[in-house]
Motif scaffolding. Structure first.
Motif, mmCIF file in Angstrom:
data_model
loop_
_atom_site.group_PDB
_atom_site.id
_atom_site.type_symbol
_atom_site.label_atom_id
_atom_site.label_comp_id
_atom_site.label_asym_id
_atom_site.label_seq_id
_atom_site.Cartn_x
_atom_site.Cartn_y
_atom_site.Cartn_z
ATOM 1 N N ASN A 23 13.604 74.796 0.121
ATOM 2 C CA ASN A 23 13.650 73.507 -0.645
ATOM 3 C C ASN A 23 13.359 72.394 0.136
ATOM 4 N N LEU A 38 14.508 71.547 3.195
ATOM 5 C CA LEU A 38 15.503 71.197 4.103
ATOM 6 C C LEU A 38 15.320 71.884 5.501
ATOM 7 N N LEU A 72 19.272 67.228 11.059
ATOM 8 C CA LEU A 72 19.134 67.614 9.615
ATOM 9 C C LEU A 72 18.094 66.793 8.869
ATOM 10 N N GLU A 73 17.018 67.172 8.139
ATOM 11 C CA GLU A 73 16.008 66.555 7.802
ATOM 12 C C GLU A 73 15.722 67.218 6.577
ATOM 13 N N TYR A 74 15.328 66.425 5.670
ATOM 14 C CA TYR A 74 15.105 66.680 4.185
ATOM 15 C C TYR A 74 13.556 65.888 3.927
ATOM 16 N N PHE A 100 11.185 61.490 -1.594
ATOM 17 C CA PHE A 100 12.334 61.180 -0.712
ATOM 18 C C PHE A 100 12.047 61.693 0.584
ATOM 19 N N GLY A 135 14.603 62.118 4.367
ATOM 20 C CA GLY A 135 15.628 61.901 5.068
ATOM 21 C C GLY A 135 15.896 62.477 6.236
ATOM 22 N N PHE A 136 16.413 61.747 7.441
ATOM 23 C CA PHE A 136 16.767 62.592 8.694
ATOM 24 C C PHE A 136 18.054 61.896 9.120
ATOM 25 N N LEU A 137 18.753 63.003 9.588
ATOM 26 C CA LEU A 137 20.358 62.319 10.183
ATOM 27 C C LEU A 137 20.056 63.351 11.593
ATOM 28 N N SER A 140 19.565 57.922 11.989
ATOM 29 C CA SER A 140 19.112 58.273 10.666
ATOM 30 C C SER A 140 17.815 57.416 10.122
ATOM 31 N N MET A 141 17.178 58.311 9.423
ATOM 32 C CA MET A 141 15.982 57.460 8.733
ATOM 33 C C MET A 141 15.879 57.981 7.366
ATOM 34 N N ALA A 142 15.355 57.100 6.488
ATOM 35 C CA ALA A 142 15.209 57.522 4.889
ATOM 36 C C ALA A 142 14.106 56.678 4.409
ATOM 37 N N TRP A 184 18.820 53.615 10.689
ATOM 38 C CA TRP A 184 20.195 53.221 11.011
ATOM 39 C C TRP A 184 20.809 53.903 12.234
#
Lengths: 753, 281
Positions: free
Chosen positions: A535, A537, A580-582, A587, A589-591, A630-632, A645
């Motif tokens: 999916n 992720l 963790l990346e999606y 969209f 997102g990365f954390l 984090s990035m989004a 952030w």
């Protein structure tokens, strides 16, 4: 004794190679270079799949950083070749391999898929969440996601988003990777060393998004191909110019102005040029924008020529110059200045022998840097390296061999006696050579083992070095969606970059042979797991350890501005990176979370009188315990909203317990009424204090406009959106606190013709 | 975007925003100073049993260099450990270069050779730094030896001194036009040669005063003398000590609960015959 071992190793490798060369499969190899049809650039990461007549996958490969792929051990027959990469129209072509040739060349160009063009930035697969044995691929799209106060992304901003990468602040150009200091990192530009590629304004480097083809970032556990550094490697491939049409791009923001031009050379569409000039603007705009002038300046100039031929040869010549100048403490302190100059050529060739890929580099890398401005301090350091490198990739049976040789000459000059009491000549010439060999050995379908070794020797000062390294990857379920990576290896470095650790705000690095004539050393161990879900992720976790030995460190003193001697420290770094990346269609997102623990142990004569023991263990100034990054980015209609952030726990610093003046008695009884004496800081044990935590939110909004004559990109954003007062460093000798950027809004305009 | 992915995006974005808002309100101040009870005061100076005027530097080891003359928040006293007699020092604010202030403490009281004293700097909260000072005994006047031949240096013979703290040529410089007088001192300690366990010989260049005043115009030199000081037990030979050790707060310090160095001396002054001195025959 070490030389005998080195000779034995070399002989064994040669014998093994000769024996193995006879063992070749009599099957067919399909190989070629995949390029972008619009500009002729190699496409890295494209999937090349061989399908049988039932549309079942027979074999597959992925193009490397040069766009090259190779599929081996193919039986004669009829197949379909499918080449695909996000953003490009999938190419599907039938081929017949009748066995008359053992090597079949299949080089093709991919057309841009106009239907997905608008979504390219958000949905291009990212490698940020994927780290494999310390290694990560970086693409231009990755750089775009990290908010940068300019018209495009930059490697400097992007790297600081990664767990395990610590910047001392938003200026200075110093990056610490998994406990390693800036001078322990290697940065390569088209195969040539660039010593200090990160600019004094911390968002920028010599590697902007618009010039980047792709990059490999090794936070540790790197292959024996990379020799001479003990911490990390950033191997950057710069883009070629557009082979098909002439283009020009100009952009401006309060931080940076850039002009870039490129185009074909001649009519053959097999040669191109690319030129770029960048110049910082922050010194001019800071008073208006930030309320105080920031005396920081950088610029860079880049030029590249590329030509390729039908026989699989691709050659380029490149020159890069960077210049940085500024003060880290705007009101006081010394001025730092450094200049890089890199010039050289590179040729790659996919040989007629189907099993050999050759990569040859020759070039010159130069750095000069200085610290000055006050009456008391003027330091200079210069380093020039001329090098030749030959790398080869060859398949021997089922084993892929990577090996190479290199030679170099280094001129080192320094005038640092004012601050570092190093009893050495002011210039040195070092001649050296070396090589490496690494085998990729498949064990079944799920395990790959990569043993290898680097070796090097110098004609003077240092004894020969052999650095064994072992890497492995295991796909327990037979799919690259689940992979375990591990590596262990030894790394050595002869040229040290010494910084005055008493001054955390120093960007001056003195490059010289290690003062005790022994190489710095590190042993890396790491193990990690990465997993991709269907999916979009993906998660990864990697634990690492670095054992460090013989690191030059400055001797602690309570007197500012006195000269200091160099001592040596051993160290340990333990860490854990979680990602963790999606990535979806609209969209991203990365954390990331980084946990790190770095400790040095050093013996200095003064420690006994100072702390009661000759050996002290301490956490150095770059030991950031916790990091959250984090990035989004969100695609909302025609707008792309981005945010980054970051949070970092405090860095170690040395606290003071008081101030006085030392009165001298060596020349008689001092008159306390007329002499204050030498100012002194009574210091606590080194680095026992911690600075406050640092966190910062950066935001941006972008919109692209299609005009008749080109495209226009507008971007608005802010660095440090909620105006957090983040400490840059605290000067213990002057008791002054120097902060990072306050709230800094920006707007950028980029025009592409 | 399906519901599952929407949920992912929402959770992701929400987590980032939550963390940002949570930490945005946090304030952590930098605390560069470490409170300690190892070093209360910095004390430097010397007590001369041959003089009644005594000056001692005392600095409260505080957070910042004193740039406003804030004081030490305490008292400085000297006690004769044999008799119990106490003397309280008075403070006087001095300003040095770079806009740095410091308090020096003075007292006008006779001290006795061979006696032991204790100097204390006591903060109002009771924290205290102290030093025990053993004054040396007296010693004979040094003997000046004029140069035998023109061009040779003069000589000074010192006896009865194990610890030579100072040997200097002292004189007053009167600026004729500006009408003020300034004392000057030229140390010759570095030229001392130990000729016995308690004997020294020092050569003194005959042009020492001329060299020291070569850049001064329209002056008169008066009151030329040689000053010799004998230090008591605990004296260190500073030229042979590594300066990094001297810089350490406990490297050579003889201060309890503090840092610094205070020594007791006995001194002698003899007339220094020099052609530059106008008040000599």
């Amino acid at each position: 004794m070490k030389l005998n071992k080195f000779i034995l190793f070399l002989l064994a490798a040669i014998v093994l190679f000769i024996i193995a060369s006879d063992v070749k499969a009599q099957n067919i190899t399909l190989q070629g270079i995949i390029t972008d049809a619009s500009d002729g650039q190699p496409v890295s990461g494209a999937n090349v799949i061989l399908l049988d007549d039932s549309d079942e996958q027979v074999r597959g490969s992925v193009t490397d950083q040069n766009g090259v792929f190779r599929i081996r051990n193919i039986s004669p027959g009829e197949y379909q070749v499918r080449v695909s990469f996000v953003g490009y129209a999938t190419l599907l072509e039938a081929i017949q391999l009748d066995g008359s040739e053992t090597s079949v060349r299949f080089s093709r160009s991919l057309e841009i898929d106009s239907g997905t063009l608008g979504e390219l930035v958000v949905s291009v697969p990212s490698q940020t969440g994927r780290i494999m044995g310390g290694h990560q691929r970086v693409s231009p799209a990755d750089l775009t996601r990290a908010v940068t106060p300019a018209a495009g992304g930059d490697m400097a901003t992007y790297l600081q988003v990664l767990p395990g990468v610590v910047a001392a602040g938003d200026r200075g150009g110093q990056l610490f990777v998994r406990g390693g200091t800036p001078s322990e990192n290697m940065a390569l530009i088209d195969g040539l060393l660039i010593y200090q590629p990160f600019h004094i304004v911390g968002f920028f480097s010599a590697f902007p998004e618009d010039l980047l083809a792709n990059a490999d970032f090794y936070a540790g556990g790197f292959s024996p191909k990379y020799n001479g550094r003990i911490s990390s490697v950033l191997d950057v491939q710069m883009r070629d110019g557009n082979f098909n049409e002439t283009e020009a791009t100009a952009s401006v923001s309060p931080f940076l102005a850039e002009i870039q031009m490129e185009g074909p050379i001649g009519e053959g569409r097999n040669a191109s040029w690319l030129g770029s000039v960048r110049s910082s603007q922050i010194e001019r705009t800071s008073e208006l924008l930030l309320g105080e002038q920031q005396p920081l300046r950088f610029e860079s100039q880049f030029l590249k020529f590329t030509q390729f031929s039908d026989d699989g040869t691709r050659c380029s010549a490149m020159a890069m110059r960077t210049y940085d100048r500024g003060k880290l403490d705007f009101d006081m302190g010394n001025s730092f200045k450094w200049t890089n100059f890199v010039i050289g050529g590179k040729c790659t060739h996919l040989s007629q022998d189907p099993d050999i890929f050759i990569d040859f580099n020759v070039g010159l890398s130069h750095l000069s840097n200085s610290l000055g401005g006050s009456d008391e301090t003027n330091l200079t350091s210069g380093l020039t390296k001329f090098s030749t490198d030959l790398d080869m990739t060859q398949d021997v049976g089922s084993i892929r061999m990577n090996y190479g040789v290199y030679s170099h000459m280094k001129w080192i000059s320094f005038d640092i006696e004012e601050i570092f009491q190093i009893p050495r000549a002011e210039s040195e010439i070092l001649l050296g050579a070396g090589g490496y060999a690494e085998a990729t050995i498949p064990v079944g379908n799920r395990l790959r083992i990569r043993p290898g070794s680097a070796f090097s020797f110098y004609t003077s000062i240092y004894s020969p070095s052999i650095e064994p390294r072992l890497r492995l990857s295991w796909q327990p379920f037979g799919s690259d969606r689940h992979e375990l990576n591990a590596s262990v290896g030894m790394y050595r470095q002869a040229i040290a970059g010494i910084t005055d650790l008493r001054d955390a705000g120093s960007a001056f690095i003195a490059w010289l042979p290690t003062p005790n004539e022994q190489r710095m050393e590190a042993v890396h161990s790491l193990i990690g797991w990465q997993q991709r879900f269907r999916n979009g992720l993906q998660i990864s976790a990697e634990a690492y350890h670095k054992g460090l030995r013989n690191l030059p460190v400055t001797v602690w003193s309570t007197i500012a501005e006195f000269t200091t001697d160099i001592a040596f420290a051993d160290g340990d770094v333990f860490g854990l990176d979680l990602r963790l990346e999606y990535g979806g269609q609209r969209f991203y997102g990365f954390l990331g979370y980084g946990l790190s623990w770095t400790e040095y142990t050093s013996a200095q004569d003064s420690f006994t009188e100072w702390f009661g023991s000759p050996v002290q263990s301490y956490h150095p100034a770059h030991d950031r315990r916790h990091q959250i990054n984090s990035m989004a980015s969100v695609d909302i209609g025609k707008y792309i909203l981005g945010l980054s952030w970051q949070l970092g726990s405090g860095l170690p610093f040395t606290r003071q317990m008081g101030f006085d003046g030392i009165l001298p008695f060596d020349d008689g009884l001092p008159n306390v009424r007329t002499r204050y004496g030498t100012p002194r800081v009574i210091l606590d044990q080194p680095f026992e204090g911690r600075t406050p935590a640092y966190h910062r939110l950066d935001v941006s909004v972008k919109r692209e406009f299609d005009l008749s004559f080109g495209t226009l990109d507008l971007q608005f954003g802010a660095i440090n959106t909620y105006g957090r007062t983040n400490l840059f460093y605290y000067d213990v000798f002057t008791q002054r606190r120097i902060d990072q950027l306050p709230f800094a809004p920006y707007a950028s305009v980029k025009m592409k013709l | 975007m399906n519901n599952f992915k929407k949920k992912y995006c929402t959770v992701f974005a929400g987590l980032i925003i939550y963390l940002a808002v949570f930490f945005a309100g946090c304030d952590e101040t930098l605390e560069p100073f470490k409170e300690n009870d190892r070093f209360i005061f910095s004390i430097y100076g010397w007590l001369d049993a041959s003089d009644e005027n005594h000056w001692i530097r005392v600095i409260n080891l505080q957070e910042e260099v004193d740039r406003s003359g804030g004081g030490i928040n305490g008292t400085v006293t000297l006690e004769n450990l044999s008799t119990g007699e106490q003397t309280t020092f008075s403070d006087s604010l001095f300003q040095y270069t770079d806009n740095i202030f410091a308090y020096n403490f003075f007292a006008n009281t006779p001290l006795k050779p061979s006696e032991t004293y204790k100097l204390r700097a006591t903060r109002t909260d009771g924290a205290e730094s102290s030093v025990t000072i053993r004054m040396p005994g007296s010693f004979p006047d040094p003997v000046f030896q004029r140069a035998a031949m023109p061009g040779d240096p003069d000589g000074l013979r010192i006896r009865g001194v194990e610890n030579l703290a100072e040997v200097s040529v002292r004189f007053d410089v009167r600026f004729i036009q500006a009408e003020f007088t300034q004392p000057m001192r030229v140390s010759v300690l570095a030229d001392s040669i130990r000729t016995g366990s308690d004997e020294f010989f020092i050569t003194i260049d005959t042009g020492i005063i001329a060299d020291a005043t070569v850049d001064l115009d329209s002056i008169e030199i008066t009151n030329c003398e040689i000053y010799v000081a004998r230090a008591g037990p605990g004296w260190l030979h500073f030229p042979s000590i590594d300066r990094n050790l001297i810089a350490l707060p406990e490297g050579i310090s003889n201060i309890e609960n503090g840092t610094g160095y205070v020594i007791g001396v006995v001194s002698r002054r003899i007339v220094y015959p020099n052609a530059r001195c106008v008040d000599q025959d």
